[in-house]
Each structure stands twice: as structure tokens, then as C-alpha cells.
Design an enzyme around this catalytic site. Structure first.
Site, mmCIF file in Angstrom:
data_model
loop_
_atom_site.group_PDB
_atom_site.id
_atom_site.type_symbol
_atom_site.label_atom_id
_atom_site.label_comp_id
_atom_site.label_asym_id
_atom_site.label_seq_id
_atom_site.Cartn_x
_atom_site.Cartn_y
_atom_site.Cartn_z
ATOM 1 N N GLU A 193 -3.547 7.359 -1.599
ATOM 2 C CA GLU A 193 -3.072 6.071 -1.751
ATOM 3 C C GLU A 193 -4.105 5.382 -2.852
ATOM 4 O O GLU A 193 -5.171 5.629 -2.940
ATOM 5 C CB GLU A 193 -3.464 5.352 -0.229
ATOM 6 C CG GLU A 193 -3.044 3.915 -0.388
ATOM 7 C CD GLU A 193 -3.248 3.185 1.044
ATOM 8 O OE1 GLU A 193 -2.814 3.875 2.214
ATOM 9 O OE2 GLU A 193 -3.823 2.329 1.205
ATOM 10 N N ARG A 237 3.798 -3.267 8.664
ATOM 11 C CA ARG A 237 3.342 -1.778 8.620
ATOM 12 C C ARG A 237 4.686 -0.853 8.489
ATOM 13 O O ARG A 237 4.548 0.461 8.237
ATOM 14 C CB ARG A 237 2.567 -1.432 9.616
ATOM 15 C CG ARG A 237 1.311 -2.132 9.507
ATOM 16 C CD ARG A 237 0.244 -1.661 10.739
ATOM 17 N NE ARG A 237 -0.109 -0.405 10.807
ATOM 18 C CZ ARG A 237 -1.017 0.086 9.955
ATOM 19 N NH1 ARG A 237 -1.709 -0.714 9.071
ATOM 20 N NH2 ARG A 237 -1.157 1.529 10.131
ATOM 21 N N GLU A 265 -5.366 10.328 1.738
ATOM 22 C CA GLU A 265 -4.789 9.952 2.967
ATOM 23 C C GLU A 265 -4.859 10.939 4.173
ATOM 24 O O GLU A 265 -5.332 12.072 3.814
ATOM 25 C CB GLU A 265 -3.431 9.449 2.743
ATOM 26 C CG GLU A 265 -3.239 7.750 2.631
ATOM 27 C CD GLU A 265 -3.851 7.208 3.895
ATOM 28 O OE1 GLU A 265 -3.774 7.834 5.214
ATOM 29 O OE2 GLU A 265 -4.041 5.816 3.837
ATOM 30 N N GLU A 280 0.533 -8.283 7.731
ATOM 31 C CA GLU A 280 0.787 -6.884 7.319
ATOM 32 C C GLU A 280 1.880 -6.234 8.057
ATOM 33 O O GLU A 280 1.857 -5.876 9.165
ATOM 34 C CB GLU A 280 -0.606 -6.037 7.398
ATOM 35 C CG GLU A 280 -0.187 -4.515 6.954
ATOM 36 C CD GLU A 280 -1.288 -3.687 7.068
ATOM 37 O OE1 GLU A 280 -1.343 -2.438 6.876
ATOM 38 O OE2 GLU A 280 -2.339 -4.085 8.079
ATOM 39 N N HIS A 296 2.577 0.015 3.941
ATOM 40 C CA HIS A 296 2.140 -1.343 4.711
ATOM 41 C C HIS A 296 2.228 -2.273 3.502
ATOM 42 O O HIS A 296 1.799 -2.383 2.453
ATOM 43 C CB HIS A 296 0.793 -1.263 5.140
ATOM 44 C CG HIS A 296 0.668 0.122 5.980
ATOM 45 N ND1 HIS A 296 -0.624 0.645 6.145
ATOM 46 C CD2 HIS A 296 1.524 0.862 6.715
ATOM 47 C CE1 HIS A 296 -0.417 1.813 6.881
ATOM 48 N NE2 HIS A 296 0.862 1.980 7.286
ATOM 49 N N GLU A 319 1.730 4.768 -0.160
ATOM 50 C CA GLU A 319 1.151 6.111 -0.164
ATOM 51 C C GLU A 319 2.016 7.158 -0.670
ATOM 52 O O GLU A 319 3.340 7.016 -0.826
ATOM 53 C CB GLU A 319 0.987 6.507 1.466
ATOM 54 C CG GLU A 319 -0.042 5.676 1.951
ATOM 55 C CD GLU A 319 -0.002 5.837 3.616
ATOM 56 O OE1 GLU A 319 -0.889 5.324 4.399
ATOM 57 O OE2 GLU A 319 1.156 6.284 3.904
ATOM 58 N N GLU A 353 0.818 -1.079 0.109
ATOM 59 C CA GLU A 353 0.092 0.108 -0.051
ATOM 60 C C GLU A 353 0.951 1.251 0.339
ATOM 61 O O GLU A 353 1.205 1.801 1.049
ATOM 62 C CB GLU A 353 -0.725 0.240 1.170
ATOM 63 C CG GLU A 353 -1.796 -1.290 1.354
ATOM 64 C CD GLU A 353 -2.592 -1.135 2.728
ATOM 65 O OE1 GLU A 353 -2.526 -0.100 3.607
ATOM 66 O OE2 GLU A 353 -3.310 -2.338 2.940
#
Length: 470
Positions: free
Chosen positions: A220, A360, A212, A358, A269, A132, A130
Site C-alpha cells: 500500500e 471501507r 500489506e 472512511e 478505503h 492496495e 488507500e
């Protein structure tokens, strides 16, 4: 896609140029182009020569000759060039021995996947990052012997509520209040949708896009999980597409982890799961619906997290985001649902196919080939050695009393610390010759000499605020 399929595609799509792309060591795409008529089947074996000494972190001048070998499976048509151009992602090899280059990040990712299969644990590692990013309207910076500065601007920046915009219409997200607002507060819905559509045209599956948390255009876009090498290739397309779509709208995208003071930084993440013969191996009847293998995988990441950070958080700026006491996941613990832990077990779905872990801590400044490979090697080590992750931490980590918080290990506080951790803990990466001694040593040396030391040697502008009148 075979070499013959690529040549057929060139004719059918009236391709004019073929663009050869490969990854440098720190993590940026490099390229050169040839007329389409110059590509034949033999080039998929013979490759093309180039100067490896001019690529960051690669060859010395006395051994500069290298070759790029295009991978036909990666063929995609570039969505931005004026003339029809086919892109091929390439692997790097030595022109004399024909052996794959130890510092080629894509080769490292291939070896990580091969090592997973050879271990017998599983046959596929799925990765879902993920990433960002920020969309800015203007960025200016300089670093000289007598001055240093940067200036960021954005139509969304909360600092612009009193700017003459002829007229200023407001609707600028306050600090840490940018999560999920609808337009007109969210100025980039259409821009992100355009990015999504271009990515989809390239065959990249997208699950969602949204604003975000931070002010000034933090966003994102989430890709659907894919096998490790495929996702690392896709991450390069992802960054390329987002930057170029923004550029043609006179805006700029950055994946720098912490460009703004007093607001959220950008993380990446990273969701990880291992499958075998089409079956997910992390689903079971243990904590949060994980299998025992899934818990061992967490144990591996937690044990090696500080070393992984050398690849997953590879810039000095990364550690402006990883600061204790804020929302960043610096505490090396795991939990279901708790986003203040370094590892979270998402609970959105009860399906075994959705069960994953996950991690992070990583951020989008990383070289995906290296970061994903390091995470996988830690997971494999945890499973092979049955590393117990300890008890989960199902409470607000930041609300713990100091004596209890002191018992929780923490991510490195600087790139120096991460590189030292890598130096001290790299045996798990060397298994199967996935990360060679040469690659690890060059990574540490390059980061120290080209990034850490130049930052250390320069006065910081805020030091003048603190100390000039001493």
C-alpha cells in the site's frame, strides 16, 4: 497552468512529444501522441478528433467521431518515455455540438464537484483513497473453450518455502501475516520507495508506504487527500507509475481485488470530507468527534451503499473479496476505530481538519472518477435529507450472534446484485444531471454483457474438482 504556460514549458524542457490521455468508461487510460510542434493555443479549444466507437462503452459505429480537449492544468512530464514527453489529461466532447460527453468519467466528476457547490453545503470535497495492490513476479492465465487456468508466482509467496531458488533463503510472509514486517521478510521496500519518489516528482503528495497483510507482495502507498477531480486524476497517475516502475524491474503490479485464494484481497478505503471556505464541516461534538452533518453524510452512504458498489466495486472479482464472515467490510454499519464496519471514523488525530469518514467497502479496480462521484452524491443526499445513520456498532461485528447480525444490512454479494441496486436506487446520482440516464444505462449494460455474462457462461476450474465424477 494556462495554454501559454504549457507551450512555454514545452520550449524550456525541450519536449519532443505531447501525449493526450483520457479515460475509457470502465476505467483505463487511453492515449495518443503528437509532435510537440503540432500543439498550439487553438488546440486547447478545438481539440483533436478520434474514433469513439473503438473505446469500450462509448459510441456506436454510425456516430463514432469524438474529440479530446486537453486540460492545461494537468500538464506533467512522463517519467518513463525515452524522449521528453509532456502528458495532458483530456476531456471528451461531441464534435458537432461541442457539448461535454455524458459518458466521459472526468466530466461526471466535474459535475459532481459543481453540484456540491450549487447545493450550498460546501465548496470542496476532499478524497483520500488507500489503494492496495499486489507485486507479482509472474502471472499466466488463459480462458478457452476447452480449458481455463491461471498461475501466480512471487518470491514472497508462502507456497515457495520449498522451491529450489539456489538457494532458497526463506523469509516469505505466512498467509495474513504480511502487515508491517521489516526486510528481509519485506522484499519490496526499495521498489515501493522508487514508486514514491516517481510519484513525488510528478507533484503527488505521499504520506506513507508499507507492506500489506497478504503473502506474495501485497502493498500500500497512501496519497494525501485532495479535491475530488484532482484525486481522480492522481489515481490514474498512481496506477500508471506503479505498473511501470514494477515493469522496469521485471515485475508486475495488479489492482485486481482478489487475485489470491485463502488470503486478503485488496481494498481501497476511501476517506471523504467536505469543507467550506477553508473550514472542515465534518468536525463537531457528536459521536467520535463528528458534526451532525458528518453523521448525515454517513446516513447517505449507508442508505445508498449497495448502489454505490456498482461503481466502487465494479468487477465480478470484487465480490470474491466482499464475502460475509471474513475481514472485508460487507456490513453496512459505522463505528469509530472498528475496521469490521463499512464506515469507520478514524481517531488518529483530534484536529478538526483531520475529521473525515472512511468508506471501507470500495476496491482499487474502480474507475475513480465514477466511484468518488457516486460517494459524494450519496453524502450530499444524506445531508440534504438529514438521513439518520442509526446507532454506531462499537463491537466485533463478526462475533455477533446470528439473530443480531441478521439485522445489519449487507453489501451486495455479486456484481449482478450491485447493478440491480443501481437500477433500483439511482435518483440520488441523477441530481444536477451528474450521472445521466445514458451513462447509468450504459454502465449496467456494459457490465452485464461484457463481464457478468461471459463469466457466468464459463465453467469454473473448481467445478471440475467438485462435480466431474458425478
Amino acid at each position: 497552468m494556462t495554454p501559454q504556460d504549457v507551450l512555454k514549458m514545452i520550449k524550456e524542457k525541450n519536449i519532443k512529444m505531447v501525449d493526450m490521455r483520457f479515460m475509457d468508461f470502465p476505467g483505463l487510460w487511453q492515449h495518443f501522441s503528437i509532435p510537440a510542434g503540432e500543439l498550439d493555443e487553438g488546440n486547447f479549444e478545438d481539440g483533436y478528433g478520434f474514433d469513439g466507437s473503438s473505446i469500450r462503452g462509448w459510441q456506436p459505429i454510425h456516430a463514432s467521431d469524438m474529440i479530446v480537449i486537453p486540460d492545461p492544468v494537468t500538464a506533467r512530464i512522463d517519467p518513463f518515455f525515452q524522449e521528453p514527453t509532456l502528458v495532458l489529461i483530456c476531456d471528451i466532447a461531441d464534435p458537432v455540438t461541442r457539448e461535454a460527453y455524458s459518458r466521459d468519467p472526468r466530466h461526471i466528476a466535474k459535475k459532481a464537484e459543481a453540484y456540491l457547490k450549487s447545493s450550498g453545503i460546501g465548496d470542496t470535497a476532499y478524497i483520500g483513497p488507500e489503494a492496495e495492490f499486489f507485486v507479482f513476479d509472474d502471472i499466466r492465465f488463459e480462458s478457452k473453450s476447452n480449458r481455463a487456468s491461471y498461475a501466480i508466482d512471487s518470491v514472497e509467496g508462502i507456497w515457495n518455502t520449498n522451491r529450489d531458488e539456489g538457494p532458497n533463503l526463506g523469509y516469505k510472509p505466512r498467509h495474513k501475516e504480511g502487515y508491517f514486517p521489516v526486510p528481509p521478510m519485506d522484499k519490496f521496500q526499495d521498489l515501493r520507495t522508487e514508486m514514491v519518489l516517481v510519484l513525488q516528482d510528478l507533484g503527488i503528495d505521499i504520506e506513507a508506504q508499507h507492506h500489506e497483510v497478504a503473502t506474495a507482495g501485497q502493498c500500500e502507498i497512501d496519497m494525501r487527500f485532495k479535491p475530488l477531480l484532482q484525486m481522480a486524476d492522481q489515481l490514474m497517475w498512481f496506477k500508471y507509475v506503479l505498473k511501470n516502475v514494477a515493469y522496469r524491474h521485471n515485475r508486475t503490479v495488479t489492482f485486481m481485488p482478489k487475485p489470491l485464494f485463502e488470503d486478503n484481497g485488496s481494498g481501497m478505503h476511501t476517506h471523504i470530507s467536505i469543507w467550506k471556505e477553508g473550514n472542515p464541516l465534518f468536525a463537531g461534538d457528536k459521536y467520535a468527534g463528528l458534526s451532525q452533518m458528518g453523521l448525515y453524510a454517513i446516513g447517505g452512504i449507508l442508505k445508498h451503499a449497495r448502489a454505490i458498489c456498482a461503481f466502487s466495486n465494479p468487477t465480478t472479482n470484487s465480490y470474491k473479496r466482499l464475502v460475509p464472515g471474513f475481514e472485508a467490510p460487507v456490513n453496512l454499519a459505522y463505528s469509530s476505530r472498528n475496521r469490521s464496519a463499512a464506515i469507520r471514523i478514524p481517531m488518529y488525530s483530534a484536529s478538526p481538519k483531520a475529521k473525515r469518514i472512511e468508506f471501507r467497502t470500495p476496491d482499487p479496480s474502480c474507475n475513480g472518477y465514477l466511484s468518488f462521484s457516486a460517494c459524494l452524491m450519496a453524502v450530499i443526499d444524506g445531508i440534504e435529507n438529514k438521513i439518520d445513520p442509526g446507532d454506531p456498532l462499537d463491537k466485533d461485528i463478526y462475533g455477533l450472534p446470528p439473530e443480531e447480525l441478521a439485522l445489519i444490512p449487507s453489501a451486495p454479494g455479486s456484481l449482478d446484485e450491485a447493478l440491480q441496486a443501481l437500477s433500483d436506487d439511482s435518483d440520488f446520482l441523477r441530481k444536477g444531471d451528474v450521472f445521466t440516464d445514458d451513462a447509468i444505462e450504459m454502465w449496467i449494460n456494459y457490465k452485464t454483457q461484457k463481464e457478468i455474462n461471459p463469466v457466468k457462461l464459463r465453467p469454473h476450474p473448481h467445478e471440475f474438482m467438485l462435480y466431474y465424477d458425478i
